[in-house]
Every structure is written in structure tokens, then in C-alpha cells.
Write a protein that holds these residues in place. Structure first.
Motif, short mmCIF file in Angstrom:
data_model
loop_
_atom_site.label_atom_id
_atom_site.label_comp_id
_atom_site.label_asym_id
_atom_site.label_seq_id
_atom_site.Cartn_x
_atom_site.Cartn_y
_atom_site.Cartn_z
N GLU A 1 62.92 54.70 -56.27
CA GLU A 1 62.06 55.86 -56.56
C GLU A 1 61.58 56.44 -55.23
O GLU A 1 61.10 55.70 -54.37
CB GLU A 1 60.87 55.43 -57.41
CG GLU A 1 61.27 54.97 -58.81
CD GLU A 1 60.05 54.69 -59.69
OE1 GLU A 1 60.24 54.51 -60.91
OE2 GLU A 1 58.91 54.65 -59.16
N ILE A 2 61.75 57.74 -55.07
CA ILE A 2 61.36 58.40 -53.82
C ILE A 2 60.21 59.35 -54.11
O ILE A 2 60.35 60.31 -54.86
CB ILE A 2 62.57 59.14 -53.23
CG1 ILE A 2 63.70 58.14 -52.93
CG2 ILE A 2 62.17 59.89 -51.96
CD1 ILE A 2 65.02 58.77 -52.63
N GLU A 3 59.06 59.03 -53.53
CA GLU A 3 57.86 59.82 -53.78
C GLU A 3 57.87 61.07 -52.92
O GLU A 3 58.17 61.02 -51.73
CB GLU A 3 56.60 58.99 -53.48
CG GLU A 3 55.30 59.70 -53.75
CD GLU A 3 54.14 58.73 -53.88
OE1 GLU A 3 53.24 58.77 -53.02
OE2 GLU A 3 54.20 57.90 -54.83
N LEU A 4 57.55 62.21 -53.54
CA LEU A 4 57.59 63.49 -52.83
C LEU A 4 56.19 63.89 -52.38
O LEU A 4 55.21 63.68 -53.10
CB LEU A 4 58.18 64.56 -53.74
CG LEU A 4 59.58 64.26 -54.30
CD1 LEU A 4 60.03 65.40 -55.22
CD2 LEU A 4 60.58 64.05 -53.17
N PRO A 5 56.07 64.49 -51.19
CA PRO A 5 54.77 64.94 -50.68
C PRO A 5 54.45 66.33 -51.22
O PRO A 5 55.23 67.26 -51.06
CB PRO A 5 54.98 64.99 -49.17
CG PRO A 5 56.42 65.35 -49.02
CD PRO A 5 57.14 64.74 -50.21
N GLY B 1 66.48 62.64 -60.92
CA GLY B 1 66.03 61.48 -61.70
C GLY B 1 65.38 60.39 -60.86
O GLY B 1 65.13 59.29 -61.34
N ALA B 2 65.07 60.69 -59.60
CA ALA B 2 64.63 59.65 -58.66
C ALA B 2 63.22 59.87 -58.12
O ALA B 2 62.77 59.11 -57.26
CB ALA B 2 65.61 59.58 -57.48
N CYS B 3 62.51 60.89 -58.60
CA CYS B 3 61.22 61.24 -57.97
C CYS B 3 60.10 61.39 -59.00
O CYS B 3 59.59 62.48 -59.22
CB CYS B 3 61.38 62.55 -57.19
SG CYS B 3 62.74 62.51 -56.03
N PRO B 4 59.70 60.27 -59.63
CA PRO B 4 58.70 60.36 -60.71
C PRO B 4 57.26 60.52 -60.21
O PRO B 4 56.37 60.70 -61.02
CB PRO B 4 58.86 59.01 -61.43
CG PRO B 4 59.33 58.07 -60.37
CD PRO B 4 60.21 58.90 -59.45
N SER B 5 57.03 60.45 -58.89
CA SER B 5 55.64 60.54 -58.42
C SER B 5 55.49 61.51 -57.26
O SER B 5 56.44 61.75 -56.51
CB SER B 5 55.14 59.16 -58.01
OG SER B 5 55.84 58.71 -56.88
N VAL B 6 54.27 62.06 -57.14
CA VAL B 6 53.95 63.02 -56.09
C VAL B 6 52.75 62.52 -55.29
O VAL B 6 51.73 62.15 -55.88
CB VAL B 6 53.63 64.41 -56.68
CG1 VAL B 6 53.26 65.40 -55.59
CG2 VAL B 6 54.81 64.92 -57.50
N ALA B 7 52.90 62.49 -53.96
CA ALA B 7 51.78 62.11 -53.09
C ALA B 7 50.83 63.30 -52.97
O ALA B 7 51.28 64.45 -52.86
CB ALA B 7 52.30 61.72 -51.71
N ILE B 8 49.56 63.00 -53.00
CA ILE B 8 48.51 64.03 -52.94
C ILE B 8 47.79 63.94 -51.61
O ILE B 8 47.48 62.84 -51.14
CB ILE B 8 47.50 63.78 -54.09
CG1 ILE B 8 48.19 63.96 -55.45
CG2 ILE B 8 46.25 64.62 -53.96
CD1 ILE B 8 48.64 65.39 -55.73
N HIS B 9 47.54 65.11 -50.97
CA HIS B 9 46.67 65.14 -49.80
C HIS B 9 45.39 65.79 -50.27
O HIS B 9 45.36 66.97 -50.61
CB HIS B 9 47.31 65.91 -48.65
CG HIS B 9 47.32 65.14 -47.37
ND1 HIS B 9 46.17 64.63 -46.82
CD2 HIS B 9 48.33 64.76 -46.56
CE1 HIS B 9 46.46 63.98 -45.71
NE2 HIS B 9 47.77 64.03 -45.51
#
Ligand code: LRH
Ligand code: MN
Length: 395
Positions: free
Chosen positions: A17-21, A59-67
Motif C-alpha cells: 500500500e502506497i500512501e499519497l501526500p 488499487g494500491a493507494c487506500p490512504s492519504v497523508a494529511i498536513h
């Protein structure tokens, strides 16, 4: 080399899983200017829409990083946050506090000589923990711009102790479900010393903070010549590797798209992960995150390209015959050992991955599918009028 991805490699890749900013989708810039894109995200909802588009395609990015202050500028909205993500089939990932942009942080945040400023910074970190609790986030991701520009300007030892105190207090406030990630950076914006400048300083501060603190490796935060996969293997073997901010660089802190400059280095980092996971007998409890700023490339495209590249380089690393590698090492057959890596790296995994994606109901070529979708043109049409009205913010 196999025509299809070996079963174990396919299974491991499916668990990547690759988290996106969130900030990777908004207008950003250089020290000298900010360059606007018609389709760039303006609001948190826009950023989540863009992340959902990348997840739809890969299909690999189920989460998002929050600033925190970039995504919740007015401070409120915590309650709605996880709902906004869930409505798009996503979850809120790591929480990144902002203790580097307010005027009061000119001379630092938790290492500021002014106790009131240190307290204000710690209070923001504690509020970020509460935000994380409200969103069910499992990671508090800490980066500090704290440092000095001139010899004599600061007391390294006193600042170090203020950092230790602050991280201990924040760690104590975290729920058991949350991990603290301590990110190091050798310079920028400070140019004489940075308080958490390298993996060793992050390691010591994480250890003193508490048992759920780990080190975050931003691949761009290394001086030329540093062997990043060495640091990764070392931290993993210590059980202190908590996560990655993937990007690429020619120099340092370039925040270019992953694998665009030195894919063999990223391959070697993934190989270090494969070897650590074999030793551990399970997946490393590590957050794989992207941290890039896309000043020139269309932002969603750059993100799709990044995820596809990560999958390709991880797949190559998973193809390394670790048994043959060990055997070559044991007999000091350096060439044979290196050939294990070169053979895997030289494998064109794209046809295998296309087949693997289709078998999972995903587009064989996510980038082509994105381009064919017209997503960017629709986003630009919807956002440009709003952008003109609002004038846009940083990230
Ligand atoms: C600092 C950094 C950190 C973030 C920021 C967006 O350079 O890598 O991870 O807070 O970029
Ligand atoms: Mn980073």
C-alpha cells in the motif's frame, strides 16, 4: 525469467500500500515562485478526489497523508475528515503537523529558546494526536524545520533536550494504535545545523520518546554519496524502521518523482526490504508513503507514474533469488552476487504487471487509462473558476 509474476511476489505486491501526500495534488513551487496548474487541487475534497482517482487506477493507494494546517487551515473539520475520505473509498493516513510556517517559529518550534513558543508547538503536536485519534490514523509523522543558519546561533545540546522532552510528552499522549515517525533531514530550510539531521539523531530521539516511535526515511533527505539502502537495512534490523517518504533526487530534497533519476537505488532499497522481511518472516510494519512536489508535471499523472514505478521496482526486487544471492555471498563470489541483482533489475516486469493488474480488475496501464479518462480536463474545468476566485494557497 518467469512469464508471469511468481505467486509469492504477486501476493506481496498486492499487499504493497502506497500512501499519497495530500500536498502532492495542490499547487506548490520553488523558493522563487509558485507555478499554478489549472487542474491542481484547491480544497481537501479536491485532494481526496485526486487520490481516489489514483487508487481507482492502481488499487494500491487506500490512504492519504494529511498536513494539518495545509488541509485544515481553519483548524476544525476533524470530525468530517474521515467521512470525506470514506465517501471516496479511502482512509486518512499519517497525520503531519505543521510547526514550520507560523511567524512564531522563525527561530524554531520545539527547540525555540522561547518557552512559550516551545509550548505552542507541543500543543499543536498534541492537537494533531487528537486529530489522528478522531480519524483512526495509525501514524503521527513528525518533521521539524528546526535548526540554525550561523555558527554560535544555537546550543545543540539544549535544543536536543527540548526535542527529547517534547517527543516524550507527545508519545505519552498517543493511543496504543498510533506510531510516531521521526523524520530526519540534513538541511533546508536551516543551512548551518538541523536539529534532527540524520538517521542516528532520529533513532536516539525516537528511542527516548517511547516504544512506539520509529525513524522515517525520506529518500531525498540524504547528502550526495550516502548509501540509503545501508541505512534502511540497519534500521530494519534494529526494528526502528517506521516508514518511507519516497521521491527522487539528483542533489538533495529535490522531491522529484520516484525512480525518475536513480531507479537502481530505489530497487536496492526495496531489495533491503525484501531481505529484512525474509529475516522477519513477515511484512515489515512500515508505512510506504510518497512525498513529492509536482511543480512541472501534471499532478495526478505524476502520482500515477510514481505508484506504477514503485510497483515495478518492488516487483523487480521480489524477483531477486535470495537463495542464490546468499550462496554467492558465502563463497565470496561478488560477481555472481551482483548478477543476482542485475538479472532481476534488467527484467522487464511491465507485461507481468499488466497481466497482474487485469487479473485484479484494474487497468493494465494505469497512466494510459488516466489519460483516456479525461479526468484532468474535467478537474481543470471545475477548479479554474474557483482558483480565480480564491487565488490559491500553498499546498
Ligand atoms: C520536509 C518534508 C516533510 C514534509 C514536507 C512536505 O522537507 O519532507 O516530510 O512535512 O516535506
Ligand atoms: Mn518528507
Amino acid at each position: 525469467m518467469p512469464a508471469a509474476l511468481p505467486v509469492a511476489a504477486a501476493a506481496r505486491l498486492a499487499r504493497l500500500e502506497i500512501e499519497l501526500p495530500s500536498w502532492g495534488f495542490a499547487d506548490t513551487g520553488t523558493r522563487f515562485g509558485k507555478f499554478l496548474q489549472d487542474a491542481a487541487a484547491l480544497t481537501l475534497e479536491d485532494k481526496l478526489d485526486d487520490a481516489a482517482e489514483v487508487h481507482r487506477l492502481t488499487g494500491a493507494c487506500p490512504s492519504v497523508a494529511i498536513h494539518v494546517l495545509w488541509d485544515l487551515p481553519a483548524g476544525g473539520g476533524a470530525a468530517a475528515l474521515s467521512g470525506l475520505a470514506r465517501a471516496r473509498g479511502l482512509r486518512i493516513g499519517s497525520i503531519n503537523p505543521n510547526v514550520f510556517q507560523d511567524q512564531c517559529y522563525k527561530h524554531g518550534s520545539v527547540a525555540n529558546e522561547d518557552a512559550a513558543v516551545r509550548r505552542r508547538a507541543i500543543d499543536h503536536l498534541l492537537a494533531s494526536v487528537e486529530l489522528g485519534k478522531a480519524c483512526g490514523s495509525r501514524a503521527l509523522s513528525l518533521w521539524f524545520a528546526d535548526g540554525t543558519n550561523y555558527p554560535g546561533q544555537g546550543s545543540v545540546a539544549r535544543r536536543k533536550r527540548w526535542f527529547a522532552d517534547a517527543l516524550r510528552e507527545v508519545h505519552a499522549a498517543m493511543p496504543d494504535s498510533m506510531t510516531m515517525l521521526v523524520e530526519y533531514k540534513p538541511f533546508e530550510p536551516a543551512f548551518y545545523h538541523t536539529d534532527i539531521a540524520d538517521w542516528g539523531m532520529a533513532y536516539v530521539l525516537a528511542k527516548s520518546a517511547g516504544e512506539r516511535a520509529r525513524v522515517l526515511v525520506d529518500t531525498g533527505h540524504h547528502l550526495p554519496g550516502q548509501n540509503i539502502e545501508h541505512i534502511v537495512s540497519f534500521l530494519a534490523d534494529e526494528g526502528m524502521l517506521g516508514g518511507f517518504h519516497f521521491n527522487d533526487r539528483h542533489y538533495a530534497d529535490d522531491d522529484l518523482t520516484m525512480g525518475s533519476i536513480d531507479p537502481y537505488r530505489i530497487f536496492r532499497i526495496f531489495l533491503a526490504i525484501c531481505e529484512a522481511e525474509r529475516a522477519l518472516g513477515r511484512d515489515l510494519p512500515v508505512e510506504f508513503m510518497v512525498d513529492q512536489s509536482h511543480n512541472l508535471k501534471p499532478k495526478v499523472e505524476a502520482m500515477v507514474q510514481t505508484v506504477v514505478t514503485a510497483q515495478e521496482l518492488f516487483a523487480k526486487a521480489l524477483l531477486v533469488d535470495l537463495g542464490a544471492l546468499d550462496a554467492a555471498r558465502a563463497r565470496h563470489d561478488i560477481v555472481a552476487a551482483e548478477e543476482c541483482l542485475r538479472r532481476a533489475f534488467a527484467t522487464d516486469v511491465r507485461p507481468m504487471l499488466a497481466e497482474w493488474r487485469v487479473s485484479r480488475g484494474l487497468p493494465a496501464d494505469p497512466l494510459a487509462a488516466h489519460r483516456a479518462s479525461g479526468y484532468e480536463a474535467r478537474a481543470a474545468a471545475a477548479r479554474l473558476p474557483r482558483k480565480r476566485a480564491s487565488g490559491g494557497s500553498y499546498a
